[in-house]
Design a protein around this motif. Sequence first.
Motif, mmCIF file in Angstrom:
data_model
loop_
_atom_site.group_PDB
_atom_site.id
_atom_site.type_symbol
_atom_site.label_atom_id
_atom_site.label_comp_id
_atom_site.label_asym_id
_atom_site.label_seq_id
_atom_site.Cartn_x
_atom_site.Cartn_y
_atom_site.Cartn_z
ATOM 1 N N ASP A 181 0.821 -1.205 0.000
ATOM 2 C CA ASP A 181 0.000 0.000 0.000
ATOM 3 C C ASP A 181 0.852 1.250 0.000
ATOM 4 O O ASP A 181 0.371 2.337 -0.258
ATOM 5 C CB ASP A 181 -0.902 0.004 1.251
ATOM 6 C CG ASP A 181 -1.827 -1.191 1.236
ATOM 7 O OD1 ASP A 181 -2.149 -1.650 0.116
ATOM 8 O OD2 ASP A 181 -2.203 -1.674 2.316
ATOM 9 N N HIS A 225 -3.777 -9.831 -0.135
ATOM 10 C CA HIS A 225 -4.055 -9.006 -1.312
ATOM 11 C C HIS A 225 -4.650 -9.804 -2.456
ATOM 12 O O HIS A 225 -5.184 -9.238 -3.389
ATOM 13 C CB HIS A 225 -2.763 -8.353 -1.805
ATOM 14 C CG HIS A 225 -2.105 -7.534 -0.771
ATOM 15 N ND1 HIS A 225 -2.619 -6.349 -0.308
ATOM 16 C CD2 HIS A 225 -0.955 -7.735 -0.068
ATOM 17 C CE1 HIS A 225 -1.828 -5.846 0.628
ATOM 18 N NE2 HIS A 225 -0.805 -6.683 0.787
ATOM 19 N N THR A 239 -8.464 -9.400 -3.483
ATOM 20 C CA THR A 239 -9.037 -8.084 -3.771
ATOM 21 C C THR A 239 -9.508 -8.025 -5.215
ATOM 22 O O THR A 239 -8.883 -8.618 -6.098
ATOM 23 C CB THR A 239 -7.999 -6.971 -3.545
ATOM 24 O OG1 THR A 239 -6.875 -7.244 -4.370
ATOM 25 C CG2 THR A 239 -7.550 -6.927 -2.104
ATOM 26 N N ASN A 273 -6.897 -6.972 -7.746
ATOM 27 C CA ASN A 273 -5.912 -7.997 -8.080
ATOM 28 C C ASN A 273 -6.505 -9.005 -9.042
ATOM 29 O O ASN A 273 -5.856 -9.430 -10.005
ATOM 30 C CB ASN A 273 -5.409 -8.701 -6.817
ATOM 31 C CG ASN A 273 -4.280 -9.649 -7.132
ATOM 32 O OD1 ASN A 273 -3.326 -9.278 -7.822
ATOM 33 N ND2 ASN A 273 -4.383 -10.884 -6.680
#
Lengths: 340, 331, 331, 491
Positions: free
Chosen positions: A227, B52, B55, B58
């Motif tokens: 992030d 991740h 998501t 992704n």
Amino acid sequence: TDNSDESTTEDTSNEQDNTEQENTDEESEAEEEQQSDSSDGTYTIGISLPAATHGWMGAMVQNTEAEAQKHDNIEYSLVTADDPAQQSSDIDDLITQGVDAIVMLPLESAALTPTAEKIAEAGIPLINVDRGLETENFRTYIGGDNYGIGWVDGQYLVEGLIERNGEPAGKVVEISGVPSTVTDLRSQGFRDYIADYPDIEIVASQPGDFTAEASLAAMENILLANDEIDAVFSQDDDMTVGIVQAIKDAQREEEMFIVSSGGMKEIYNMMIEGTQPEVTVSVTYTPKMGAIGVNLATKILAGETLDGFQGELIPHNIVLDATPITPENVEDYFDPDANY
Amino acid sequence: MSNMQTSPEAKVEERSSSNNKFFIWLQYFWANYSVIFAFIILFILASIASEHFLTPLNLTNMLRQISVIGILAIGMTFVILIGGIDLSVGSVLALTGTVVMASQVDFGASIFTAILFGLFAGLLVGLVNGLVITYGKIAAFITTLAMMTIARSAALYYADAGAISGLNSDYTIIGNEYLFGLPIPVYVFIIVVVISFILLEKTAFGRHIYAVGGNSRAAHLSAVPITRVTIAAYMICGLTAAIGAVIETSRLNSVSTSSSGSMYELDAIAAVIIGGTRLTGGQGKIIGTVFGILILAILSNIMNLMNISPYIQGAVKGAIILVAVLLQKRS
Amino acid sequence: MSNMQTSPEAKVEERSSSNNKFFIWLQYFWANYSVIFAFIILFILASIASEHFLTPLNLTNMLRQISVIGILAIGMTFVILIGGIDLSVGSVLALTGTVVMASQVDFGASIFTAILFGLFAGLLVGLVNGLVITYGKIAAFITTLAMMTIARSAALYYADAGAISGLNSDYTIIGNEYLFGLPIPVYVFIIVVVISFILLEKTAFGRHIYAVGGNSRAAHLSAVPITRVTIAAYMICGLTAAIGAVIETSRLNSVSTSSSGSMYELDAIAAVIIGGTRLTGGQGKIIGTVFGILILAILSNIMNLMNISPYIQGAVKGAIILVAVLLQKRS
Amino acid sequence: MILEMKGIIKKFGNVVAINEVDFQLNEGEVHALVGENGAGKSTLMKIIAGVYQPDSGEIFVQGKKAAISSPSESQKLGISIIHQELNLIPYLTVSENIFLGREPKNLGFVDYKKMKRNTLELIKQFDLDLNPKALVKDLSIGEQQVVEILKALSLKPDILIMDEPTAVLTEKETSKLFELMQLLKKRNVSIIYISHRLPELKIICDKFTVLRDGKWVKTAEIQDFTEHDIANLMVGRELEDMYPSVPANIGKEILRVEGLTQSGHFNNINFSLKQGEILGFSGLIGAGRSELANAIFGGDPADEGEVYWKGKKIKYKSPIKAVQDGFGFATEDRKETGLILDMSIANNITLPSLKKYKRAGFVNKKSEYRDIQQQIKDLNIKLYNMYQAVKNLSGGNQQKVVLAKWLVADTEIFFFDEPTRGIDVGAKREIYHLISNLAKEGKGVIVISSELPELLGICNRILVMYNGEINGEFSHEEASEQVLMRKATGL
Ligand SMILES: Nc1ncnc2c1ncn2[C@@H]1O[C@H](COP(=O)(O)OP(=O)(O)OP(=O)(O)O)[C@@H](O)[C@H]1O
Ligand SMILES: Nc1ncnc2c1ncn2[C@@H]1O[C@H](COP(=O)(O)OP(=O)(O)OP(=O)(O)O)[C@@H](O)[C@H]1O
Ligand SMILES: [Mg+2]
Ligand SMILES: [Mg+2]
């Protein structure tokens, strides 16, 4: 900057004498041809390069060939190889052809060292380009400094971080090339420089294979996993094209900047246009090295000298500056007709 | 079942205890679609391994990343189904990409015309492959290996081993824009999949593909035009390489004659085989290939996400491909 | 001949017009060895094209240059004869080369021990390939494709993608010295060829190789140990990769984990197929492979000597390979 | 005259397969084509079917000169052929195979509904239980042959060529086929029928033509000749005593099977075999006989049960140990499981017994050559050179190579699965005598066959299998076609 002292090193050793001594030795056939050729002033130069598997090398092959074509008194023979063994074979073939000089960009330093020795044995002056050899038995070395590239990129990274965050700290992504010595040296130079700044963290290091497509995919995925990214170290400008695209897609152009390497036209363009994400530096690594090598070869064969080295012979060692191209100086280097 | 000669199914029912129609169906399903289970397992593992992974961004990224190789793999499925192979797709992608970009940049063609030229070039290369294989009677492996070097050479020669960058930013729409939340390349991939599925399952041509791969002599004796079917398969493969080239060049608005598409053939073939298509031909499904490509996609995606050392990525990928294929075989 | 049922010989004499035994022999020879004619034609063309070609130095150089890929191609012949394929040889060359160099440099092994380790590593990789293919029942293409990435990864990981250079210059003797005017690698190549020839033509194992490739089910029912034969073929292929690694690392007294052996598999396979061995197995000869490799060698040698642009060398090579194979087919 | 061939010559390299043959076929007749193995029957038919082009000669179809350059050309002329070898696509369904190349279409797509309907109609004619959606690879050979026949019929041909269609069919299916042929004849379809089962010819054929060594020998009305006459014409000499005497010198037990089971194939099989005994296995297609033999031999091990070899319990996981112990298995499908087609005849023959010829690791070619020559002579294998690929032999001679293979391997117990499938009378007779001699030498012999007369002719005992189980046992004296057929159909 602190690498000015290593920018253009010259070492005017007496290598020429060596070569001449050996020439008078038993080496018969190649020797005779060389003599006969030089008498009428035309020379044959053998050029051995790695195969053009990415943009920089493509430009290298093209520039070198173009340079050889420019000289009227030069015939050339250009070969490219995928692996060190093939390159070694290629050079056997060049020696067989009786070339007068060889310009070589070794695929692997260590692997081509015996080959360099053999060239010396055959009495052929060798102009070694870009990657060093583990012998001094060559006529001239024109160095591209892969370690230096990583090192200078490191400098600019630190500068950029200080400028943005006020301190040398931040999260950094590295996109590396195809696993090889070049990749390894650039990584090493980069890491060695930032080792003094413990707050700089490399959060991801992934392969972009020296292609825009692979880097694009890798960067897309890394952007998701992280992030917070402050900067990207791209080992190659071809890859930077893909990295920029990925950052744009993620709409995180403001968040990070890129330090890159290669000196590719497209990247210069980005700097001139000031596009986001910002590429703060592309450390040139000129694909003209091979061309310079050919040029020097003609001088060596003709017994000419370099301007500024009055009365001296061509130096044994020339290390080209790892010149940082930045938005400030890019106009001086941009050539819209360049092929890279 | 009133007949005296018991059919195979009858036999099974007779011998196994009772209402296991479901079991039979499961067996059939497993035999044909076990790659889906391998995919699901990998998907779950990936979701656990990285927060991740699941998501939406992704997932859409992943879909876009695979679309090019996915399209190539679909074309490759046709070729492998007839018992052939096409090693040239990666180079053909570079060559057709060069055609598309050069038409725009050097010859001022419109985007539409340039794309048509590219697709046409892909079909042409496929045609040449097919002609050499059928009339020249040269093994597909060696024909397409030769074509691999020839197509790459042609591209390198044209552009002096450099890249060609486009000037018209409209062209980048294809590779970069979204439609209803999904990238356009994903739609192209889906369209290619659907058309191929229909071709293979619903048309006579599809039956002929399986026939040529299953037993080409028998197909010949059944008046199947094996030469035409073979050539068509290679042309489809060339066409998909060209479609892949359009997406790939559009994404970055440039083509690199030296590196674009290099080694894509291996990934495409791997996807087809992981998808359960038999390398000797005659057996396999488009759906399998789709999941094969998804498995490969998850692999490289998760390795990026988890920041696995580039030096061992090859080993991890190789090992997991083997495990995925092994998983399938337990049928 | 007094018997009513005509004996085979009688039949021949009856049916063929007269003394065309020579013609029959020629036909047989052509079917099996037409690659030799392709070679001779290419040889003559090369001699005309470049004055340097026929010099003794060039010819011995050429022989040395092909010896490594030649040895790999011989191992590949076994694998292709059983109907398999080994895409991993290039990477295995890099890995075993790493073993040989690392044993000397990092572990202080003697040259002899280091070479033994290397050969052993090659056999081991071959064994793993063979086991996965036979017991894992995974297609050879996918198994060795996975092994290709795994072996390369292992080498890269060990040496951080760098090169390992030897310290002992004695080691370079193998790759560089001459014996009675011929480079040592050429002798190694010849020895490998002779042993392989004997194995294939004179032993039961050789028959079994052809049987497994021709029809593995029939071979199984004829008491041929198909699993063992298959594993042995892959082990031979791994071993030849290791022998190639010894020559190559000795020649350069170093190994490059990133580029040594890259794409060798394609050249080796091309040599085998140009040599007339059928990709589906069961048919082919060692002699064919030898001439296949010679054809490839002349090609790259003459292109270097004639200074053909590297960009179009690929195209020329591809086209000539096709022509060479086409020539053979006219039987 | 619907079909006429004049002066046809066809050579394969130096072998003249067809030598100036003339052939005429009239409308609505069933014309038998007979001859020894390798006589050229299949080759002649393949010329009509467009598989081969003749080197010289002319073909007239319905009076018009025809150049039949491909299978589809032949189809267009109304010719349909059932080849001697099965030509089906394993991973396509029954109906897809039947309509391959001629799929019914609807708006460019395959009309699967129509295809299934048409298939069911065809299957009904044959009175069979065959699932149109079953994959061909899951069918037994006999069922596959039925699919081939249906495929040929679906073309609604004017000329139908059948190259040994009954070789893999049971009696029941064979009689169904004959009924069908009668029907076709009424519809004025002309049929060329190739078979080695001479008794069949009398039932359905009008005329016959004999070929020998590629040459035409005779064409005549069939009722004017006896089977015996035809057989003599085929071989060109007198043929006597088809079946040898049943072996009498039975020794002690060498093989005992107890409760052998392999799920899906056979169940609780018990039997024993003695030295010098010939034991026959009868049954319909799919009864599980081949699988049983294969399981004992180790080709595909059984799930349960015991096998004793000379009193010792054995469990072969692969054929290697079995062959060492003296087992030999001549499989029913020589192309798929019996031979390495691209290998030479010589190398095929010694493949299982290479150990015998090992000298210091090498194969001793001299003694190998001697043994091979011996077998070629003993079995009368017609060949041109023992180093030629076995695939270029005719079907019957290929079968002899399979037998030669096990004879060289010093086998003590022979499993013959359909040993005379596709073999001409002369060769059949030779093989019966050979089998009998083996028994007389004290070997154990198991013969699996769908031809009842041959089992009745040569076996000491016959077991009948039905649906994976043994459903009856008869001695040579007790057995008759009627009782065997009753047991085979589960009564
Ligand atoms: N493709 C081929 N190549 C070479 N020779 C062949 C080929 N096909 C057949 N022959 C030869 O031609 C001759 C005739 O063979 P054909 O198959 O027509 O015999 P057939 O009468 O059908 O025998 P069978 O009853 O055994 O089937 C044989 O000598 C055979 O070996
Ligand atoms: N590959 C296969 N897959 C599935 N079932 C099979 C397969 N091969 C055979 N079968 C089935 O196994 C059963 C036994 O077949 P098998 O061939 O042993 O019969 P058989 O008595 O030898 O008959 P035949 O007279 O045809 O030789 C049949 O139901 C058949 O359909
Ligand atoms: Mg026949
Ligand atoms: Mg059977």
